[in-house]
Design a protein around this motif. Structure first.
Motif, PDB file in Angstrom:
ATOM      1  N   ALA A  90       0.829  -1.207   0.000  1.00  0.00           N
ATOM      2  CA  ALA A  90       0.000   0.000   0.000  1.00  0.00           C
ATOM      3  C   ALA A  90       0.861   1.254   0.000  1.00  0.00           C
ATOM      4  N   LEU A  91       1.942   1.251   0.778  1.00  0.00           N
ATOM      5  CA  LEU A  91       2.832   2.419   0.805  1.00  0.00           C
ATOM      6  C   LEU A  91       3.520   2.619  -0.542  1.00  0.00           C
ATOM      7  N   ALA A  92       3.947   1.512  -1.173  1.00  0.00           N
ATOM      8  CA  ALA A  92       4.568   1.617  -2.495  1.00  0.00           C
ATOM      9  C   ALA A  92       3.558   2.137  -3.516  1.00  0.00           C
ATOM     10  N   VAL A 133       2.854  -1.869  -9.339  1.00  0.00           N
ATOM     11  CA  VAL A 133       3.901  -1.707  -8.329  1.00  0.00           C
ATOM     12  C   VAL A 133       3.401  -2.152  -6.964  1.00  0.00           C
ATOM     13  N   GLY A 134       2.195  -1.763  -6.590  1.00  0.00           N
ATOM     14  CA  GLY A 134       1.643  -2.163  -5.297  1.00  0.00           C
ATOM     15  C   GLY A 134       1.547  -3.668  -5.169  1.00  0.00           C
ATOM     16  N   MET A 135       1.034  -4.334  -6.192  1.00  0.00           N
ATOM     17  CA  MET A 135       0.915  -5.802  -6.156  1.00  0.00           C
ATOM     18  C   MET A 135       2.289  -6.460  -6.184  1.00  0.00           C
ATOM     19  N   GLY A 136       3.208  -5.896  -6.974  1.00  0.00           N
ATOM     20  CA  GLY A 136       4.562  -6.455  -7.032  1.00  0.00           C
ATOM     21  C   GLY A 136       5.262  -6.379  -5.689  1.00  0.00           C
ATOM     22  N   ASN A 144      -0.507   7.351 -12.485  1.00  0.00           N
ATOM     23  CA  ASN A 144      -0.817   6.353 -13.498  1.00  0.00           C
ATOM     24  C   ASN A 144      -1.425   5.156 -12.767  1.00  0.00           C
ATOM     25  N   LEU A 145      -2.700   4.899 -12.987  1.00  0.00           N
ATOM     26  CA  LEU A 145      -3.416   3.870 -12.244  1.00  0.00           C
ATOM     27  C   LEU A 145      -2.841   2.476 -12.469  1.00  0.00           C
TER      28      LEU A 145
END
Length: 106
Positions: free
Chosen positions: A74-76, A93-96, A86-87
């Motif tokens: 979530a922080l990333a 990035v969040g999931m990665g 950019n959604l």
């Protein structure tokens, strides 16, 4: 099977009857500008109310540690979202980060 179909039909009818009159009148009602401005805050408030508990609470306890993969993801995502706006990139990035953190700390 018949009970489920009747239940589904009843729920559909009730939902339609509750919402349709407001939709039908929406073209005839002019909302004040201050109310329209206030309504723009509803989606972020609702999403925050849904996301924050799922990120910070594990088993009924607050989990703010570095080992919390949901918090790190979530922080990333927050950082990338504010930076790039950019959604798709934010989600990736969040999931990665979440998956990487979960792999490293579990």
């Amino acid at each position: 099977m018949t009970n489920e179909v009747l239940l589904l039909g009843g729920m559909t009818l009730v939902t339609f009857l509750i919402r349709y009159p407001l939709l039908a009148m929406s073209g005839h009602i002019t909302l004040p500008p201050r109310l329209l401005q206030a309504l723009t805050y509803v989606p972020p408030a609702v999403l925050t109310a849904i996301i924050v508990p799922s990120v910070l609470i594990e088993g009924g306890n607050l989990w703010l540690g570095v080992g919390n993969p949901r918090l790190m993801g979530a922080l990333a995502a927050l950082g990338v979202g504010l930076w790039k706006k950019n959604l798709l990139l934010t989600i990736l990035v969040g999931m990665g980060v979440f998956l990487l953190w979960q792999t490293l700390f579990s």
